[in-house]
Design a protein around this motif. Structure first.
Motif, PDB file in Angstrom:
ATOM      1  N   LEU A  14       3.142   7.623 -21.476  1.00  0.00           N
ATOM      2  CA  LEU A  14       3.929   6.517 -20.933  1.00  0.00           C
ATOM      3  C   LEU A  14       3.047   5.316 -20.616  1.00  0.00           C
ATOM      4  O   LEU A  14       3.448   4.160 -20.816  1.00  0.00           O
ATOM      5  CB  LEU A  14       4.677   6.970 -19.679  1.00  0.00           C
ATOM      6  CG  LEU A  14       5.811   7.969 -19.908  1.00  0.00           C
ATOM      7  CD1 LEU A  14       6.335   8.509 -18.583  1.00  0.00           C
ATOM      8  CD2 LEU A  14       6.952   7.321 -20.701  1.00  0.00           C
ATOM      9  N   ASP A  15       1.850   5.577 -20.098  1.00  0.00           N
ATOM     10  CA  ASP A  15       0.927   4.492 -19.779  1.00  0.00           C
ATOM     11  C   ASP A  15       0.552   3.721 -21.041  1.00  0.00           C
ATOM     12  O   ASP A  15       0.515   2.484 -21.043  1.00  0.00           O
ATOM     13  CB  ASP A  15      -0.326   5.054 -19.109  1.00  0.00           C
ATOM     14  CG  ASP A  15      -1.347   3.961 -18.794  1.00  0.00           C
ATOM     15  OD1 ASP A  15      -1.077   3.150 -17.886  1.00  0.00           O
ATOM     16  OD2 ASP A  15      -2.402   3.923 -19.457  1.00  0.00           O
ATOM     17  N   ALA A  16       0.272   4.446 -22.136  1.00  0.00           N
ATOM     18  CA  ALA A  16      -0.068   3.782 -23.397  1.00  0.00           C
ATOM     19  C   ALA A  16       1.116   2.966 -23.905  1.00  0.00           C
ATOM     20  O   ALA A  16       0.957   1.833 -24.377  1.00  0.00           O
ATOM     21  CB  ALA A  16      -0.489   4.816 -24.439  1.00  0.00           C
ATOM     22  N   ALA A  17       2.331   3.529 -23.786  1.00  0.00           N
ATOM     23  CA  ALA A  17       3.524   2.824 -24.248  1.00  0.00           C
ATOM     24  C   ALA A  17       3.763   1.554 -23.442  1.00  0.00           C
ATOM     25  O   ALA A  17       4.205   0.536 -23.980  1.00  0.00           O
ATOM     26  CB  ALA A  17       4.734   3.745 -24.164  1.00  0.00           C
ATOM     27  N   THR A  59       6.157   5.596 -31.211  1.00  0.00           N
ATOM     28  CA  THR A  59       7.145   4.831 -30.444  1.00  0.00           C
ATOM     29  C   THR A  59       6.600   4.352 -29.106  1.00  0.00           C
ATOM     30  O   THR A  59       5.605   4.892 -28.600  1.00  0.00           O
ATOM     31  CB  THR A  59       8.392   5.697 -30.198  1.00  0.00           C
ATOM     32  OG1 THR A  59       9.388   4.927 -29.518  1.00  0.00           O
ATOM     33  CG2 THR A  59       8.048   6.915 -29.345  1.00  0.00           C
ATOM     34  N   THR A  60       7.274   3.362 -28.552  1.00  0.00           N
ATOM     35  CA  THR A  60       7.022   2.918 -27.174  1.00  0.00           C
ATOM     36  C   THR A  60       8.239   3.184 -26.292  1.00  0.00           C
ATOM     37  O   THR A  60       8.249   2.797 -25.127  1.00  0.00           O
ATOM     38  CB  THR A  60       6.696   1.410 -27.139  1.00  0.00           C
ATOM     39  OG1 THR A  60       7.794   0.673 -27.692  1.00  0.00           O
ATOM     40  CG2 THR A  60       5.438   1.081 -27.922  1.00  0.00           C
ATOM     41  N   ASP A  61       9.264   3.847 -26.845  1.00  0.00           N
ATOM     42  CA  ASP A  61      10.504   4.127 -26.116  1.00  0.00           C
ATOM     43  C   ASP A  61      10.250   5.212 -25.065  1.00  0.00           C
ATOM     44  O   ASP A  61       9.988   6.372 -25.421  1.00  0.00           O
ATOM     45  CB  ASP A  61      11.569   4.587 -27.100  1.00  0.00           C
ATOM     46  CG  ASP A  61      12.939   4.784 -26.452  1.00  0.00           C
ATOM     47  OD1 ASP A  61      12.994   4.994 -25.213  1.00  0.00           O
ATOM     48  OD2 ASP A  61      13.943   4.739 -27.168  1.00  0.00           O
ATOM     49  N   PRO A  62      10.341   4.885 -23.766  1.00  0.00           N
ATOM     50  CA  PRO A  62      10.040   5.884 -22.729  1.00  0.00           C
ATOM     51  C   PRO A  62      10.975   7.094 -22.758  1.00  0.00           C
ATOM     52  O   PRO A  62      10.551   8.209 -22.430  1.00  0.00           O
ATOM     53  CB  PRO A  62      10.174   5.099 -21.419  1.00  0.00           C
ATOM     54  CG  PRO A  62      10.978   3.891 -21.760  1.00  0.00           C
ATOM     55  CD  PRO A  62      10.678   3.575 -23.186  1.00  0.00           C
ATOM     56  N   ASP A  63      12.232   6.895 -23.149  1.00  0.00           N
ATOM     57  CA  ASP A  63      13.157   8.029 -23.206  1.00  0.00           C
ATOM     58  C   ASP A  63      12.756   9.008 -24.310  1.00  0.00           C
ATOM     59  O   ASP A  63      12.785  10.238 -24.103  1.00  0.00           O
ATOM     60  CB  ASP A  63      14.589   7.535 -23.451  1.00  0.00           C
ATOM     61  CG  ASP A  63      15.152   6.770 -22.249  1.00  0.00           C
ATOM     62  OD1 ASP A  63      14.683   7.044 -21.115  1.00  0.00           O
ATOM     63  OD2 ASP A  63      16.024   5.915 -22.437  1.00  0.00           O
ATOM     64  N   ARG A  64      12.392   8.482 -25.466  1.00  0.00           N
ATOM     65  CA  ARG A  64      11.934   9.352 -26.551  1.00  0.00           C
ATOM     66  C   ARG A  64      10.638  10.066 -26.175  1.00  0.00           C
ATOM     67  O   ARG A  64      10.435  11.239 -26.488  1.00  0.00           O
ATOM     68  CB  ARG A  64      11.732   8.537 -27.831  1.00  0.00           C
ATOM     69  CG  ARG A  64      13.023   8.113 -28.529  1.00  0.00           C
ATOM     70  CD  ARG A  64      12.722   7.301 -29.773  1.00  0.00           C
ATOM     71  NE  ARG A  64      11.843   8.036 -30.707  1.00  0.00           N
ATOM     72  CZ  ARG A  64      11.280   7.476 -31.763  1.00  0.00           C
ATOM     73  NH1 ARG A  64      11.458   6.181 -32.008  1.00  0.00           N
ATOM     74  NH2 ARG A  64      10.518   8.201 -32.568  1.00  0.00           N
ATOM     75  N   ALA A  79      -0.947   5.271 -32.648  1.00  0.00           N
ATOM     76  CA  ALA A  79      -0.954   4.721 -34.008  1.00  0.00           C
ATOM     77  C   ALA A  79      -1.472   3.281 -33.920  1.00  0.00           C
ATOM     78  O   ALA A  79      -0.774   2.394 -33.421  1.00  0.00           O
ATOM     79  CB  ALA A  79       0.441   4.770 -34.610  1.00  0.00           C
ATOM     80  N   THR A  80      -2.675   3.041 -34.383  1.00  0.00           N
ATOM     81  CA  THR A  80      -3.324   1.754 -34.156  1.00  0.00           C
ATOM     82  C   THR A  80      -2.640   0.596 -34.889  1.00  0.00           C
ATOM     83  O   THR A  80      -2.516  -0.501 -34.337  1.00  0.00           O
ATOM     84  CB  THR A  80      -4.813   1.834 -34.556  1.00  0.00           C
ATOM     85  OG1 THR A  80      -4.941   2.547 -35.792  1.00  0.00           O
ATOM     86  CG2 THR A  80      -5.606   2.587 -33.502  1.00  0.00           C
ATOM     87  N   GLY A  81      -2.202   0.819 -36.129  1.00  0.00           N
ATOM     88  CA  GLY A  81      -1.570  -0.261 -36.884  1.00  0.00           C
ATOM     89  C   GLY A  81      -0.332  -0.823 -36.216  1.00  0.00           C
ATOM     90  O   GLY A  81      -0.283  -2.019 -35.889  1.00  0.00           O
ATOM     91  N   PRO A  82       0.710   0.005 -35.981  1.00  0.00           N
ATOM     92  CA  PRO A  82       1.916  -0.502 -35.329  1.00  0.00           C
ATOM     93  C   PRO A  82       1.657  -1.049 -33.927  1.00  0.00           C
ATOM     94  O   PRO A  82       2.417  -1.866 -33.429  1.00  0.00           O
ATOM     95  CB  PRO A  82       2.815   0.747 -35.264  1.00  0.00           C
ATOM     96  CG  PRO A  82       2.321   1.632 -36.349  1.00  0.00           C
ATOM     97  CD  PRO A  82       0.842   1.404 -36.408  1.00  0.00           C
ATOM     98  N   SER A  83       0.568  -0.599 -33.288  1.00  0.00           N
ATOM     99  CA  SER A  83       0.242  -1.056 -31.933  1.00  0.00           C
ATOM    100  C   SER A  83      -0.476  -2.395 -31.927  1.00  0.00           C
ATOM    101  O   SER A  83      -0.747  -2.943 -30.856  1.00  0.00           O
ATOM    102  CB  SER A  83      -0.643  -0.010 -31.232  1.00  0.00           C
ATOM    103  OG  SER A  83       0.002   1.250 -31.173  1.00  0.00           O
ATOM    104  N   GLY A  84      -0.783  -2.913 -33.110  1.00  0.00           N
ATOM    105  CA  GLY A  84      -1.506  -4.174 -33.174  1.00  0.00           C
ATOM    106  C   GLY A  84      -2.940  -4.045 -32.711  1.00  0.00           C
ATOM    107  O   GLY A  84      -3.532  -5.002 -32.196  1.00  0.00           O
ATOM    108  N   ALA A 166      -5.579   9.313 -27.262  1.00  0.00           N
ATOM    109  CA  ALA A 166      -5.512   8.509 -26.041  1.00  0.00           C
ATOM    110  C   ALA A 166      -6.247   9.172 -24.891  1.00  0.00           C
ATOM    111  O   ALA A 166      -6.403  10.398 -24.833  1.00  0.00           O
ATOM    112  CB  ALA A 166      -4.051   8.276 -25.653  1.00  0.00           C
ATOM    113  N   ALA A 167      -6.687   8.331 -23.950  1.00  0.00           N
ATOM    114  CA  ALA A 167      -7.281   8.838 -22.710  1.00  0.00           C
ATOM    115  C   ALA A 167      -6.269   9.730 -22.002  1.00  0.00           C
ATOM    116  O   ALA A 167      -5.064   9.452 -22.004  1.00  0.00           O
ATOM    117  CB  ALA A 167      -7.679   7.677 -21.811  1.00  0.00           C
TER     118      ALA A 167
END
Length: 300
Positions: A14-17, A59-64, A79-84, A166-167
């Motif tokens: 969640l923190d990464a999202a 995804t960045t969707d917290p519910d998912r 996923a580094t690409g979609p995360s910019g 991720a950390a």
């Protein structure tokens, strides 16, 4: 795994999202994606219209995220690409018996110094093996790819087509821990110059005779050498690397000899203020990469 440890992994996801980074589950205790592969794709749910790989399903969707991490104590992949993101992977030598081999952090610090800058204060993590991941934001509209040893030995990068752990995640080797830097900063310009895809030679004729092609290569060599010789402090090595990578295709195609390119760019690099050793090291790695990736002549 305890309930607290399971909750910590969910929190890490969640923190990464919340930072805008797209996450997906990794198998508990490992670095391998937990999502099904193409051969076992059920063709339902997210894959109803065709198989979706981990990069597409991140995804960045917290519910998912909550629904996924409720099923198991998954490690967290970003996923580094979609995360910019452009993540620089500073590795440690695999052979710890030799103290003469510099680690990725030492090498990267030397590259920064040679570019005239300090190591950027950006978000970073310590990897399970003892290396470091430096997170940078990629510029919009530039699609960077993964690299291995393109920047230097023990310095790889992850972008489109890649991911990092991720950390907060833990493998059998050890944990991934956040070190410093609350935010990811932009990719340094000198590093972007090395990683940016080499420009296509749009001026070249689509069907050229051998003589025409060689004349064009001679002009390109003269222009690139002039650009390198005029490079200023902080951008000299990047200019040399970019020129060598652009000219390496002509070596691969037989339009220029490697010796000719190395001699011209060596002189230009030294004229710009680089040392003999700096020029040779940069030219060797850049030309090797370009020649290997340009075996077939492109046509317009």
């Amino acid at each position: 795994m305890t309930h607290d440890a399971h909750s910590a992994l969910l929190h890490a996801a969640l923190d990464a999202a919340e930072r805008g980074w797209h996450v997906f589950p990794l198998r508990p205790g490992t670095k391998r994606p937990a999502l099904h592969g193409e051969q076992r794709c059920p063709g339902t749910g997210p894959c109803a219209s065709g198989h979706r790989k981990w990069e597409q399903r991140a995804t960045t969707d917290p519910d998912r995220i909550r629904a996924t991490w409720a099923r198991a104590p998954f490690n967290v992949g970003i996923a580094t690409g979609p995360s910019g993101l452009l993540v620089v992977d500073l590795d440690v030598p695999k052979d710890h018996s030799s103290s003469d081999t510099p680690d990725g952090a030492t090498t990267f610090a030397a590259l920064c110094e040679r570019a005239g800058h300090a190591v950027p204060a950006t978000y970073r993590t310590r990897t399970a093996s003892g290396g470091e991941h430096l997170y940078f934001t990629a510029p919009p509209g530039v699609r960077l790819a993964n690299t291995a040893r393109t920047v230097a030995a023990s310095v790889d990068t992850r972008a489109w087509g890649g991911y990092v752990v991720a950390a907060g995640s833990t493998t059998s080797t050890g944990p991934y821990e956040a070190l410093c830097g609350p935010e990811a900063v932009a990719v340094p310009g000198w590093l972007l110059s090395i990683l940016r895809p080499a420009p296509k030679v749009s001026e070249a004729p689509s069907v050229a005779t051998m003589g025409q092609s060689r004349r064009y290569a001679d002009v390109a060599l003269a222009r690139e050498a002039q650009t390198v010789a005029g490079a200023v402090h902080g951008g000299r090595e990047a200019a040399l690397f970019r020129a060598a990578r652009a000219l390496g295709r002509f070596v691969a195609w037989g339009d220029l000899s490697r010796h000719m390119v190395e001699q011209a760019l060596q002189e230009a690099g030294e004229a710009a203020g680089l040392t003999v050793a700096e020029c040779r090291s940069t030219l060797r790695s850049a030309l090797n990469w370009s020649i290997a990736h340009n075996q077939r002549r492109r046509t317009a």
